[in-house]
Design a protein around this motif. Sequence first.
Motif, mmCIF file in Angstrom:
data_model
loop_
_atom_site.group_PDB
_atom_site.id
_atom_site.type_symbol
_atom_site.label_atom_id
_atom_site.label_comp_id
_atom_site.label_asym_id
_atom_site.label_seq_id
_atom_site.Cartn_x
_atom_site.Cartn_y
_atom_site.Cartn_z
ATOM 1 N N ALA A 1 0.790 -1.214 0.000
ATOM 2 C CA ALA A 1 0.000 0.000 0.000
ATOM 3 C C ALA A 1 0.835 1.282 0.000
ATOM 4 C CB ALA A 1 -0.952 -0.024 1.186
ATOM 5 N N LYS B 1 7.562 1.541 4.317
ATOM 6 C CA LYS B 1 8.674 0.766 3.766
ATOM 7 C C LYS B 1 9.859 1.619 3.323
ATOM 8 C CE LYS B 1 5.706 -3.097 2.584
ATOM 9 N NZ LYS B 1 5.093 -3.967 1.586
ATOM 10 N N GLY C 1 0.285 0.175 -4.490
ATOM 11 C CA GLY C 1 -0.042 1.566 -4.202
ATOM 12 C C GLY C 1 1.198 2.433 -4.045
ATOM 13 N N MET D 1 -5.609 3.844 -9.661
ATOM 14 C CA MET D 1 -4.846 2.705 -10.156
ATOM 15 C C MET D 1 -4.927 1.603 -9.107
ATOM 16 S SD MET D 1 -1.410 4.378 -11.653
ATOM 17 C CE MET D 1 -1.091 5.728 -10.572
ATOM 18 N N GLU E 1 -6.550 -8.578 -3.305
ATOM 19 C CA GLU E 1 -7.695 -9.216 -2.626
ATOM 20 C C GLU E 1 -8.969 -9.098 -3.461
ATOM 21 O OE1 GLU E 1 -5.895 -6.710 -1.319
ATOM 22 O OE2 GLU E 1 -5.275 -7.161 0.737
ATOM 23 N N ASP F 1 1.134 -9.704 4.107
ATOM 24 C CA ASP F 1 0.263 -9.897 2.953
ATOM 25 C C ASP F 1 0.916 -10.670 1.814
ATOM 26 O OD1 ASP F 1 -2.220 -8.878 3.493
ATOM 27 O OD2 ASP F 1 -1.547 -6.811 3.237
HETATM 28 P P1 AMP Z 1 1.421 -3.982 2.544
HETATM 29 O O1 AMP Z 1 0.856 -4.519 3.817
HETATM 30 O O2 AMP Z 1 2.074 -2.661 2.670
HETATM 31 O O3 AMP Z 1 2.264 -5.010 1.831
HETATM 32 O O4 AMP Z 1 0.192 -3.675 1.612
HETATM 33 C C1 AMP Z 1 -0.649 -4.669 1.136
HETATM 34 C C2 AMP Z 1 -1.927 -4.026 0.694
HETATM 35 O O5 AMP Z 1 -1.676 -3.113 -0.356
HETATM 36 C C3 AMP Z 1 -2.926 -5.015 0.138
HETATM 37 O O6 AMP Z 1 -4.027 -5.038 0.995
HETATM 38 C C4 AMP Z 1 -3.300 -4.442 -1.212
HETATM 39 O O7 AMP Z 1 -4.697 -4.465 -1.467
HETATM 40 C C5 AMP Z 1 -2.847 -3.015 -1.129
HETATM 41 N N1 AMP Z 1 -2.570 -2.439 -2.435
HETATM 42 C C6 AMP Z 1 -1.690 -2.881 -3.345
HETATM 43 N N2 AMP Z 1 -1.753 -2.124 -4.455
HETATM 44 C C7 AMP Z 1 -2.670 -1.165 -4.245
HETATM 45 C C8 AMP Z 1 -3.170 -0.075 -5.013
HETATM 46 N N3 AMP Z 1 -2.707 0.167 -6.250
HETATM 47 N N4 AMP Z 1 -4.106 0.703 -4.460
HETATM 48 C C9 AMP Z 1 -4.563 0.443 -3.215
HETATM 49 N N5 AMP Z 1 -4.143 -0.558 -2.440
HETATM 50 C C10 AMP Z 1 -3.194 -1.362 -2.943
#
Ligand code: AMP
Length: 397
Positions: free
Chosen positions: A196, A201, A220, A292, A323, A355
């Motif tokens: 996200a 990070k 994200g 996006m 998800e 995740d």
């Molecule tokens: P993390 O815990 O930082 O690895 O983030 C994982 C989360 O990032 C997951 O729940 C994904 O749904 C979310 N995620 C990944 N890409 C996107 C995006 N483009 N927009 C919104 N959420 C995202």
Amino acid sequence: MSFKTLSDADLKGKRVLTRVDLNVPMKDGKVTDATRIERVLPTIKEISAAGGKVILLAHFGRPKGAKVPEMSLAPVAPAVAELLGKPVAFADDCIGESAKAAVDAMAEGDVLLLENTRYYAGEEKNDAEFAKELAANGDIFVNDAFSAAHRAHGSTEGLAKLLPAFAGRTMQAELEALGSALSTPERPVLAVVGGAKVSSKIDLLENLVSKVDILVIGGGMANTFLAAKGVNVGKSLCEHDLADTANRIMAAADKAGCEIVLPADAVVAWEFAANTKNETVALDAIPADAMMLDVGAASIEVVKAKIDAAKTLVWNGPLGAFEIAPFDKATVAAAQHAAARTKEGKLKTVAGGGDTVAALNHAKASEDFSYISTAGGAFLEWLEGKELPGVVALEKA
Ligand code: AMP
């Protein structure tokens, strides 16, 4: 990295204090996912078979130094016993009289689980007196809980200073896998980082650009980088205030000779929901009212080509909102491609962090990855290049 393993330990007849991760998910007093138990079975079996007395130490939940009944390890003992195929005794305290009595009653090869170490505040404070009380019931210490190694606690770091200390087989496998991925990897090394937010990070990205040859940024967090480069990201998740951070990371990568690969196109949608209307668009055509949610087909091809070029892959975080279908497409495609390359013997793949495990399971790619860490926080701190106190203590032992 050098540490002693079970192969170096004389186990017969010894009281072996064995730190494991039994922080398993439970519902109505029953273990709902036994992955963590399964991971520590090899170590328990080996010590027991060698005639050691296996005294399991673990934490459960966050009782914060109080004896919270809901956080008792008592219901976990039968779950370990079932998978182990032999009885596991339980003592209702991890130190003091009842722990000592239970340990004294053990025969060679027996297994005993002691109550939650976090029932004592001294555990998380790494109090020397508490560690001494734990050590009183052991001759040697085996740490098999990599997932708890980023914390300097009594049962992780403290004990390693008081007793001859060895890495359990799971800890050993984890350290060897991580070492071969970043410390002494076969190059080129590719890192795929998604998820996200950049904010969670930053340290990880900064460490990786100094260590890997190629860094693919997706999910994200890629939006923040794209925005910093002047792309109009519409309503996408984006930390605009981190533009400077993103630029700093890109400059550091440049200096270190690390190639950063950002998405080349995107799958956009107008709401964060499964099977909602979506389109694949070029970066200069992101609608102002859309977001996006995945990287596009052109980006997937680039990621696959980078995977083909690499000998080692480190992965943390999904490339999109995996998800909700169909925004899992890039994550699934890249994961399956990496899994296939691994199966062919052309790539070493190490992945981990919350995740990521779920995403790779979703992609049915986990089986073929070389190593998947279930350690969460400890895995991320390792990716950040931090020293893990539990591991340092083993190295010094
Ligand atoms: P993390 O815990 O930082 O690895 O983030 C994982 C989360 O990032 C997951 O729940 C994904 O749904 C979310 N995620 C990944 N890409 C996107 C995006 N483009 N927009 C919104 N959420 C995202």
